[in-house]
Write a protein that holds these residues in place. Structure first.
Motif, PDB file in Angstrom:
ATOM      1  N   SER A  21      33.550 -72.836  -3.143  1.00 44.73           N
ATOM      2  CA  SER A  21      33.840 -72.332  -4.477  1.00 44.73           C
ATOM      3  C   SER A  21      34.538 -73.414  -5.271  1.00 44.73           C
ATOM      4  N   PRO A  22      34.563 -73.312  -6.627  1.00 48.65           N
ATOM      5  CA  PRO A  22      35.222 -74.339  -7.428  1.00 48.65           C
ATOM      6  C   PRO A  22      36.672 -74.552  -7.040  1.00 48.65           C
ATOM      7  N   LEU A  37      27.682 -72.172 -11.997  1.00 49.84           N
ATOM      8  CA  LEU A  37      26.900 -71.079 -11.425  1.00 49.84           C
ATOM      9  C   LEU A  37      26.850 -71.124  -9.900  1.00 49.84           C
ATOM     10  N   ALA A  38      26.850 -72.316  -9.322  1.00 48.01           N
ATOM     11  CA  ALA A  38      26.784 -72.441  -7.859  1.00 48.01           C
ATOM     12  C   ALA A  38      27.175 -73.855  -7.463  1.00 48.01           C
ATOM     13  N   THR A  39      27.613 -73.994  -6.226  1.00 53.00           N
ATOM     14  CA  THR A  39      28.017 -75.297  -5.692  1.00 53.00           C
ATOM     15  C   THR A  39      27.627 -75.394  -4.220  1.00 53.00           C
ATOM     16  N   LYS A  40      27.159 -76.560  -3.818  1.00 45.19           N
ATOM     17  CA  LYS A  40      26.938 -76.859  -2.407  1.00 45.19           C
ATOM     18  C   LYS A  40      27.645 -78.173  -2.090  1.00 45.19           C
ATOM     19  N   MET A  41      28.165 -78.264  -0.886  1.00 40.95           N
ATOM     20  CA  MET A  41      28.778 -79.497  -0.429  1.00 40.95           C
ATOM     21  C   MET A  41      28.085 -79.955   0.845  1.00 40.95           C
ATOM     22  N   LEU A  42      27.735 -81.231   0.882  1.00 37.90           N
ATOM     23  CA  LEU A  42      27.125 -81.823   2.065  1.00 37.90           C
ATOM     24  C   LEU A  42      28.032 -82.918   2.600  1.00 37.90           C
ATOM     25  N   GLN A  43      28.221 -82.946   3.900  1.00 38.44           N
ATOM     26  CA  GLN A  43      28.937 -84.029   4.566  1.00 38.44           C
ATOM     27  C   GLN A  43      27.896 -84.888   5.252  1.00 38.44           C
ATOM     28  N   ILE A  44      27.725 -86.121   4.767  1.00 41.12           N
ATOM     29  CA  ILE A  44      26.750 -87.045   5.349  1.00 41.12           C
ATOM     30  C   ILE A  44      27.506 -88.296   5.762  1.00 41.12           C
ATOM     31  N   GLN A  45      27.623 -88.477   7.067  1.00 45.91           N
ATOM     32  CA  GLN A  45      28.454 -89.546   7.617  1.00 45.91           C
ATOM     33  C   GLN A  45      29.855 -89.416   7.021  1.00 45.91           C
TER      34      GLN A  45
END
Length: 263
Positions: A21-22, A37-45
């Motif tokens: 969430s924000p 409206l929406a959020t995604k978080m990616l952990q890449i390395q």
């Protein structure tokens, strides 16, 4: 040896996607008039990527931000239709990357392209141009995404480790499945341009639209000379009021006559 983009911590090899969430993103403040409206978080390395779907009066768009291990932040902006095109390119880049010979050690400089680019593509949306470059250097393979704006402006870019392109594509796909590829904004027919001549000058009034919204371009043209200003649609009423105020003041002043105005 795993491919990794410059300076990354090799101990973080997995890619994980989280819904956040924000309030989970300190320092990310919404601009006035924007709705998240929406959020995604990616952990890449060792990098984190936030993909936000936002909406303002001009329509919907995505903001993609890269947070490096040192805390540095880079970001690019994509219309939803451009995000869909980017998703498709990610699939092609991932297929190309999968067919490359796996690295077993540092690359041989003699076998690398002079600019380090293994594959490149370009996307264009209104006045924005995006350069997608799959590159390789001594620290690994990565996809560089650069955004430029016509007629100058800052160059923005992010770098996605090559191993994370599939996860990045899937995250985009999930957001596009939910919000579609329609950029929104004004859907009606724009008014036709108009022209007026004053003495030896021509004035042209043209209405246009780009990813930043609707605007009016007023061009002044005479022999060997042309200049123009661009007025965002949200400011038209204010410009009208200022012009009307000056017209009224000049009209009132003219009606007084020379003798009355000198009193």
């Amino acid at each position: 040896m795993a491919d990794r983009e410059g300076g990354e911590d090799s101990s973080q090899q997995g890619q994980t996607t989280y819904e956040v969430s924000p309030s989970d993103m300190p320092g990310w403040q919404q601009q006035v008039g924007e709705q998240e409206l929406a959020t995604k978080m990616l952990q890449i390395q060792s990098k984190r990527f936030y993909i936000d779907v936002k909406q303002n009066r001009r329509g919907r768009f995505m903001k993609v931000a890269e947070i490096g291990a040192d805390g540095r932040r880079n970001q690019v902006f994509l219309a939803l239709s451009t995000a869909a095109e980017f998703r498709d390119h990610l699939s092609l880049f991932s297929d190309f990357y999968a067919n490359l010979v796996p690295r077993s050690g540092p690359p041989n400089p003699d076998t690398l392209p002079e600019d380090g680019k293994l594959k490149s593509e370009t996307m264009v949306k209104d006045n924005r141009r995006y350069y997608l470059d799959l590159k390789e250097n001594s620290r690994g393979r990565f996809l560089r995404v650069s955004q430029t704006i016509a007629r100058g402006g800052p160059r923005c870019q992010i770098a996605i480790p090559a191993q994370g392109m599939i996860e990045f594509r899937d995250a985009l796909q999930e957001l596009l499945d939910e919000f579609g590829t329609d950029d929104g904004g004004y859907k009606g027919e724009l008014p036709e341009g108009r022209h007026m001549r004053v003495e030896n000058k021509n004035f042209y009034f043209d209405i246009g639209q780009n990813n930043r919204g609707i605007y009016m371009r007023i061009s002044e043209v005479k022999t060997n000379f042309r200049t123009a200003i661009t007025i965002p649609e949200k400011s038209w009423s204010r410009f009208r009021d200022i012009f009307a105020d000056y017209v009224d003041k000049m009209k009132d002043g003219g009606e007084k006559g020379p003798s009355e105005s000198n009193k």
